[in-house]
Structures are given as structure tokens and as C-alpha cells.
Design a protein around this motif. Sequence first.
Motif, PDB file in Angstrom:
ATOM      1  N   GLN A   1       0.860  -1.178   0.000  1.00 53.37           N
ATOM      2  CA  GLN A   1       0.000   0.000   0.000  1.00 53.37           C
ATOM      3  C   GLN A   1       0.891   1.220   0.000  1.00 53.37           C
ATOM      4  N   VAL A   2       0.502   2.241  -0.759  1.00 56.42           N
ATOM      5  CA  VAL A   2       1.235   3.505  -0.795  1.00 56.42           C
ATOM      6  C   VAL A   2       0.209   4.629  -0.741  1.00 56.42           C
ATOM      7  N   TYR A   3       0.468   5.632   0.088  1.00 52.86           N
ATOM      8  CA  TYR A   3      -0.470   6.750   0.203  1.00 52.86           C
ATOM      9  C   TYR A   3      -0.415   7.623  -1.042  1.00 52.86           C
ATOM     10  N   VAL A   4      -1.559   8.210  -1.405  1.00 50.44           N
ATOM     11  CA  VAL A   4      -1.636   8.994  -2.643  1.00 50.44           C
ATOM     12  C   VAL A   4      -0.749  10.228  -2.607  1.00 50.44           C
ATOM     13  N   PHE A   5      -0.338  10.672  -1.419  1.00 48.90           N
ATOM     14  CA  PHE A   5       0.570  11.826  -1.381  1.00 48.90           C
ATOM     15  C   PHE A   5       2.030  11.422  -1.561  1.00 48.90           C
ATOM     16  N   ASN A   6       2.260  10.187  -2.030  1.00 46.77           N
ATOM     17  CA  ASN A   6       3.611   9.696  -2.299  1.00 46.77           C
ATOM     18  C   ASN A   6       3.710   9.182  -3.743  1.00 46.77           C
ATOM     19  N   PRO A   7       3.478  10.064  -4.733  1.00 44.76           N
ATOM     20  CA  PRO A   7       3.520   9.603  -6.127  1.00 44.76           C
ATOM     21  C   PRO A   7       4.910   9.131  -6.557  1.00 44.76           C
ATOM     22  N   ARG A   8       5.959   9.658  -5.945  1.00 40.74           N
ATOM     23  CA  ARG A   8       7.317   9.211  -6.295  1.00 40.74           C
ATOM     24  C   ARG A   8       7.460   7.719  -6.014  1.00 40.74           C
ATOM     25  N   ALA A   9       6.984   7.255  -4.847  1.00 38.71           N
ATOM     26  CA  ALA A   9       7.075   5.833  -4.515  1.00 38.71           C
ATOM     27  C   ALA A   9       6.204   5.009  -5.459  1.00 38.71           C
ATOM     28  N   GLN A  10       5.005   5.484  -5.764  1.00 34.71           N
ATOM     29  CA  GLN A  10       4.133   4.740  -6.672  1.00 34.71           C
ATOM     30  C   GLN A  10       4.819   4.561  -8.028  1.00 34.71           C
ATOM     31  N   HIS A  11       5.487   5.594  -8.483  1.00 32.96           N
ATOM     32  CA  HIS A  11       6.206   5.504  -9.754  1.00 32.96           C
ATOM     33  C   HIS A  11       7.330   4.457  -9.679  1.00 32.96           C
ATOM     34  N   VAL A  12       8.072   4.453  -8.581  1.00 32.35           N
ATOM     35  CA  VAL A  12       9.135   3.454  -8.384  1.00 32.35           C
ATOM     36  C   VAL A  12       8.542   2.048  -8.428  1.00 32.35           C
ATOM     37  N   TYR A  13       7.437   1.849  -7.715  1.00 32.50           N
ATOM     38  CA  TYR A  13       6.806   0.522  -7.677  1.00 32.50           C
ATOM     39  C   TYR A  13       6.340   0.089  -9.067  1.00 32.50           C
ATOM     40  N   GLU A  14       5.758   1.010  -9.818  1.00 32.47           N
ATOM     41  CA  GLU A  14       5.305   0.674 -11.171  1.00 32.47           C
ATOM     42  C   GLU A  14       6.484   0.309 -12.068  1.00 32.47           C
ATOM     43  N   ARG A  15       7.575   1.047 -11.947  1.00 26.46           N
ATOM     44  CA  ARG A  15       8.770   0.735 -12.751  1.00 26.46           C
ATOM     45  C   ARG A  15       9.340  -0.629 -12.391  1.00 26.46           C
ATOM     46  N   ALA A  16       9.153  -1.050 -11.136  1.00 23.78           N
ATOM     47  CA  ALA A  16       9.681  -2.341 -10.684  1.00 23.78           C
ATOM     48  C   ALA A  16       8.753  -3.506 -11.031  1.00 23.78           C
ATOM     49  N   GLY A  17       7.524  -3.206 -11.479  1.00 21.38           N
ATOM     50  CA  GLY A  17       6.620  -4.278 -11.884  1.00 21.38           C
ATOM     51  C   GLY A  17       5.317  -4.371 -11.108  1.00 21.38           C
ATOM     52  N   PHE A  18       5.066  -3.489 -10.169  1.00 13.29           N
ATOM     53  CA  PHE A  18       3.801  -3.484  -9.452  1.00 13.29           C
ATOM     54  C   PHE A  18       2.729  -2.826 -10.319  1.00 13.29           C
ATOM     55  N   THR A  19       1.495  -3.292 -10.168  1.00 14.28           N
ATOM     56  CA  THR A  19       0.352  -2.676 -10.825  1.00 14.28           C
ATOM     57  C   THR A  19      -0.693  -2.314  -9.768  1.00 14.28           C
ATOM     58  N   VAL A  20      -1.525  -1.352 -10.098  1.00 14.06           N
ATOM     59  CA  VAL A  20      -2.557  -0.888  -9.173  1.00 14.06           C
ATOM     60  C   VAL A  20      -3.702  -1.898  -9.134  1.00 14.06           C
ATOM     61  N   ASP A  21      -4.084  -2.301  -7.918  1.00 16.07           N
ATOM     62  CA  ASP A  21      -5.218  -3.207  -7.717  1.00 16.07           C
ATOM     63  C   ASP A  21      -6.478  -2.448  -7.322  1.00 16.07           C
ATOM     64  N   GLY A  22      -6.305  -1.318  -6.650  1.00 22.36           N
ATOM     65  CA  GLY A  22      -7.468  -0.562  -6.197  1.00 22.36           C
ATOM     66  C   GLY A  22      -7.063   0.510  -5.199  1.00 22.36           C
ATOM     67  N   ILE A  23      -8.061   1.136  -4.622  1.00 21.55           N
ATOM     68  CA  ILE A  23      -7.846   2.240  -3.686  1.00 21.55           C
ATOM     69  C   ILE A  23      -8.553   1.919  -2.371  1.00 21.55           C
ATOM     70  N   THR A  24      -7.893   2.167  -1.275  1.00 17.56           N
ATOM     71  CA  THR A  24      -8.536   2.146   0.027  1.00 17.56           C
ATOM     72  C   THR A  24      -8.815   3.592   0.391  1.00 17.56           C
ATOM     73  N   ARG A  25     -10.072   3.944   0.425  1.00 19.49           N
ATOM     74  CA  ARG A  25     -10.471   5.331   0.698  1.00 19.49           C
ATOM     75  C   ARG A  25     -10.247   5.684   2.159  1.00 19.49           C
ATOM     76  N   GLU A  26      -9.771   6.915   2.356  1.00 17.96           N
ATOM     77  CA  GLU A  26      -9.599   7.483   3.696  1.00 17.96           C
ATOM     78  C   GLU A  26      -8.857   6.538   4.641  1.00 17.96           C
ATOM     79  N   ALA A  27      -7.703   6.068   4.192  1.00 20.20           N
ATOM     80  CA  ALA A  27      -6.911   5.101   4.948  1.00 20.20           C
ATOM     81  C   ALA A  27      -6.096   5.740   6.066  1.00 20.20           C
ATOM     82  N   LEU A  28      -5.832   7.037   5.962  1.00 21.27           N
ATOM     83  CA  LEU A  28      -4.975   7.729   6.929  1.00 21.27           C
ATOM     84  C   LEU A  28      -5.513   9.131   7.152  1.00 21.27           C
ATOM     85  N   ARG A  29      -5.486   9.567   8.399  1.00 23.96           N
ATOM     86  CA  ARG A  29      -5.814  10.965   8.715  1.00 23.96           C
ATOM     87  C   ARG A  29      -4.500  11.686   8.947  1.00 23.96           C
TER      88      ARG A  29
END
Length: 191
Positions: A145-173
Motif C-alpha cells: 500500500q502507498v499513500y496517494v501523497f507519495n507519487p514518487r514511490a508509486q512511480h518506483v513501484y510501477e517501474r519495478a513491476g507493481f500494478t494498481v489493484d485498487g484504492i482504500t479510501r480514507e486510509a490515513l488521517r
Amino acid sequence: MPETSPFATKPTLLGELTTLRPFRDEDHDAMAEAIADPEVLRLTGSVHSTAEAAGRRPVVDEALRRWYSSRNDQTDRLDLAVVDNATGRCVGEVVLNEWTPADASCGFRILIGPRGRDRGLGTEATRLVLDHGFTALGLRRISLQVYVFNPRAQHVYERAGFTVDGITREALRFDDRWVDAVNMSARRPGP
């Protein structure tokens, strides 16, 4: 005779930029620095406000020593230090955890402190541990899981082979706002 866990062996994985290896006592200071970094605290959801993140200081206490000294003894997870090959210094960690043997799956997380950022170390470390998980450990699926305010990490994960499965809404305050989390996974290539 009981089956041996594939996580019982702690490998050293060599890359061009980084080496992933079992933790050593001399890594304690570097890990204290990394986990007290305000950016790490915010992006991992370890705190709930910018003020709380800014107030942390690196502390090598007994709890931290005990935690990192015990990582190599764990048989249900793999925790490895991320070492910057250019300096020989530990700059973070990669972890395969929440192992479900029947499903050949586990979770993944990575933490790179300020001394290891913006040079491709996280990308290479992620690729190294995914390859190890799929080839040496026989895993079928690795998730995170990666928080939406961390697009740099999401990009790293996608480059490494991860794909998006879905979104958990309001996971963190955080800072009095709700933050969604992106659920991602990587699956072993082939049938």
C-alpha cells in the motif's frame, strides 16, 4: 521433520547501486536517522501531522537495537538493510512480511532515508527483492500500500513491476485531512 521456512535464510543480494544484506549492529545509527526523518514519517503514515513529523529526533534506544538485532532470526519474514554501494553505508531497509504460505504471497515495504534518495537505490532495491521473492522464495504475489501523497514511490513501484489493484479510501488521517491509499501488487511472471 518440519518444513523449513524459505524466509529462514537471509541472503545478500548484489546490485549495481545497492546491496541488500542482513542487518548488523553498526546499522542502528543509520536506521535511527532514517526512521526519524520527517519525510519518511509522513510518507509511511507513521505520524498524523507535519508538526509531529518535524518533532522526531534520531534515537538509538534499547527498543531499536532489539528490533534490528532480531531481524535476522525471523523465519516468517525477510528484513534486509539497503546499503549504498557508493558509500558502504546503510540507508534504509526492504521487508517482505505478512507471509501467507498457502497463497504463496506476502507484503512488501521499503524505507529509504535521506542519505539514499534520488539516485535510483529504491528502484534497484525493489527490483532485487522482487526477483528474490519470485525466484528463490517461490512467491506468487507480493503486495503493498502507498499513500496517494507519495507519487514518487508509486512511480518506483510501477517501474519495478507493481500494478494498481485498487484504492482504500480514507486510509490515513494526516494534518486533519483524509488520505487514500493505493493498493498494488506484483505477480510472478509466467503460468
